[in-house]
Scaffold this active site. Structure first.
Site, PDB file in Angstrom:
ATOM      1  N   THR A  40      66.498 117.659  88.168  1.00 57.54           N
ATOM      2  CA  THR A  40      66.013 116.804  89.251  1.00 57.54           C
ATOM      3  C   THR A  40      66.888 115.567  89.374  1.00 57.54           C
ATOM      4  OG1 THR A  40      64.182 115.401  89.986  1.00 57.54           O
ATOM      5  CG2 THR A  40      64.407 115.718  87.616  1.00 57.54           C
ATOM      6  N   TYR A  99      58.496 112.453  84.175  1.00 55.98           N
ATOM      7  CA  TYR A  99      59.044 113.684  84.750  1.00 55.98           C
ATOM      8  C   TYR A  99      60.570 113.660  84.680  1.00 55.98           C
ATOM      9  CZ  TYR A  99      60.727 116.837  88.384  1.00 55.98           C
ATOM     10  OH  TYR A  99      61.424 117.790  89.087  1.00 55.98           O
ATOM     11  N   PHE A 109      52.466 106.570 101.003  1.00 50.27           N
ATOM     12  CA  PHE A 109      52.339 105.741  99.802  1.00 50.27           C
ATOM     13  C   PHE A 109      53.289 104.540  99.881  1.00 50.27           C
ATOM     14  CE2 PHE A 109      50.923 109.965  98.388  1.00 50.27           C
ATOM     15  CZ  PHE A 109      49.657 109.624  97.939  1.00 50.27           C
ATOM     16  N   GLY A 126      56.057 104.817  89.917  1.00 49.25           N
ATOM     17  CA  GLY A 126      57.268 105.545  89.573  1.00 49.25           C
ATOM     18  C   GLY A 126      58.111 105.985  90.747  1.00 49.25           C
ATOM     19  N   ASN A 147      53.696 132.054  83.702  1.00 59.49           N
ATOM     20  CA  ASN A 147      52.315 132.060  83.196  1.00 59.49           C
ATOM     21  C   ASN A 147      51.276 132.052  84.323  1.00 59.49           C
ATOM     22  OD1 ASN A 147      52.304 129.409  84.139  1.00 59.49           O
ATOM     23  ND2 ASN A 147      52.166 128.473  82.106  1.00 59.49           N
ATOM     24  N   ASP A 206      54.242 132.333  78.762  1.00 59.16           N
ATOM     25  CA  ASP A 206      54.461 130.893  78.800  1.00 59.16           C
ATOM     26  C   ASP A 206      55.707 130.557  77.997  1.00 59.16           C
ATOM     27  OD1 ASP A 206      54.096 127.967  78.053  1.00 59.16           O
ATOM     28  OD2 ASP A 206      52.322 128.289  79.292  1.00 59.16           O
ATOM     29  N   ARG A 234      52.926 104.467  95.074  1.00 61.62           N
ATOM     30  CA  ARG A 234      52.656 105.387  93.987  1.00 61.62           C
ATOM     31  C   ARG A 234      53.532 105.010  92.787  1.00 61.62           C
ATOM     32  NH1 ARG A 234      53.291 111.419  95.847  1.00 61.62           N
ATOM     33  NH2 ARG A 234      55.395 110.602  96.186  1.00 61.62           N
TER      34      ARG A 234
END
Length: 333
Positions: A117, A141, A206, A284, A32, A51, A282
Site C-alpha cells: 500500500t 495498517y 470525513f 490516520g 479463509n 488462513d 477520520r
C-alpha cells in the site's frame, strides 16, 4: 506457472485470479472467506479454504498444487479499524505474512508478489509519491504492510527470495463478473453508488478542512483491471527472471481526485441524486495521497488502460445493476 493467490476470493484477488487464468497460468486460491466470496473464484482456478496464520494448511497447499510462485493479497486493510485495533493488523498482516514466508521456504517456493500500500509513505512531503520517498506510516495498517516489505528483504538475504511489492491506494471499478462486495463497506465508490441506488443512507465526507482545492481528501483511484494487470506483469517478470527485489507504485498517472469530485462524478454517471454530509476527520487520514507509476511503466511496461474516473465508476455501477437483475443479494456483501 503454478501460482497460489492468497486472498484470491476477495475483490482485487478475484480479478487477479481471473487475469492469471486468462493468461494460461495454473492458479490455486487460498482464502479463509472471512471477507472473500467462494463464487468470486473464477472457473478454472482451484480453491482451498484456509488462513495464512495456519502454516500447516499453507504447506499442504504448496504440496498439493506444486506451487511455483505466490501472489499475496490476504490482509486486513481498513485504516480506521487499524488505529482502534492494531493487534488484529499485526497478527493478520505481519504474523500471517511471516507464516506464509516460512511455509514458502519449507516448500522451496522462492517467488512472491506482495499487495502492499502507498500508506507506507504516511503524510508525504511531495506529490506524486515516488518509490524512494521517505517511509513514515501514520497508521498501523501502513506500518504492518511496511513491516512485511522489510521482512521480504531479509528473507531474500537469508533464503534468496525473489519479491516484488506493489504499493497502491484505492482500487475501484469492476469486471463483468467481479466487483466490490465488502460487509461492512467502507470504500468511497461503492458507498456513493449504493446511495444512488437507495440502498444506503447519505455519504459521509470525513472532513472538509484539509489543505486541498475543495477541503476534502485527495486519493488515487485505479481501475481494478489495471491493478490485476500489474500483478500479472510482476509475477511473470519474476518467473522469467526479469524482476527481483523491486518495489513499484501503482497510480492513475499522478492525478488524484477529491472526495467531492468522486461524488459529483457518480452523480453524473448514474443520473441520480446522492445525498452527502460532512463529518469529522477520520484518524490516520493524510490530506493527499497520489502515487507515481513511472518506475513500473519504465521497467515492466505497465500502461493503465482505464484511468478515466467516469469509466471506473461506470463499470462498478454496471456490475451493481447486473447483480440486481440476476436477483442476487443487494450489491453490498
Amino acid at each position: 506457472m503454478r501460482i497460489l493467490v492468497t486472498g484470491g476470493a476477495g475483490y482485487i484477488g478475484s480479478v487477479i485470479t481471473e487475469e492469471l487464468v486468462a493468461r494460461g497460468h495454473d492458479v490455486a486460491v487460498f482464502d479463509n472467506l472471512a471477507k472473500g466470496h467462494r463464487d468470486a473464484v473464477v472457473e478454472g482456478a482451484a480453491f482451498l479454504q484456509g488462513d495464512v496464520l495456519d502454516g500447516e494448511a499453507l504447506r499442504g497447499a504448496f504440496r498439493t498444487y506444486g506451487v511455483e510462485a505466490v501472489v499475496h493479497m490476504a490482509a486486513d486493510s481498513l485504516v480506521g479499524e487499524s488505529v482502534g485495533n492494531p493487534g488484529k493488523y499485526y497478527r493478520s498482516n505481519v504474523v500471517g505474512g511471516l507464516t506464509l514466508l516460512d511455509a514458502m521456504r519449507d516448500a522451496g517456493v522462492g517467488r512472491i508478489v506482495f499487495s502492499s500500500t502507498a500508506a507506507v509513505y504516511g503524510e508525504p512531503n511531495k506529490q506524486p509519491i515516488e518509490e524512494d520517498d521517505p517511509l513514515a506510516p501514520t497508521n498501523p495498517y501502513g506500518e504492518t504492510k511496511l513491516a512485511f516489505e522489510r521482512a521480504l528483504a531479509w528473507y531474500e538475504r537469508a533464503h534468496g527470495l525473489s519479491h516484488v511489492s506493489l504499493r497502491y491506494f484505492n482500487a475501484a471499478g469492476a469486471t463483468d463478473r467481479c466487483g466490490e462486495r465488502h460487509d461492512p463497506e467502507t470504500h468511497l465508490v461503492p458507498l456513493v453508488l449504493r446511495a444512488a441506488l437507495g440502498e444506503a443512507g447519505e455519504v459521509v465526507i470525513f472532513g472538509d478542512d484539509y489543505p486541498t482545492k475543495d477541503g476534502t481528501c485527495v486519493r488515487d483511484y485505479i481501475h481494478v483491471r489495471d491493478l490485476a494487470h500489474a500483478h500479472v506483469l510482476a509475477i511473470e517478470a519474476i518467473g522469467a527472471g526479469r524482476a527481483k527485489s523491486r518495489v513499484y507504485n501503482l497510480g492513475c498517472g499522478g492525478r488524484g481526485y477529491t472526495v467531492r469530485e468522486v461524488i459529483d462524478a457518480a452523480r453524473d454517471v448514474t443520473g441520480r441524486p446522492i445525498p452527502a454530509r460532512v463529518g469529522p476527520r477520520r484518524a490516520g487520514d493524510p490530506a493527499v495521497l497520489v502515487a507515481s507509476s513511472t518506475r513500473i511503466e519504465r521497467e515492466l511496461g505497465f500502461r493503465p488502460r482505464h484511468q478515466d474516473l467516469a469509466e471506473i465508476i461506470g463499470s462498478a455501477f454496471d456490475w451493481m445493476l447486473a447483480r440486481r437483475r440476476r436477483g442476487g443479494a443487494r450489491p453490498a456483501a
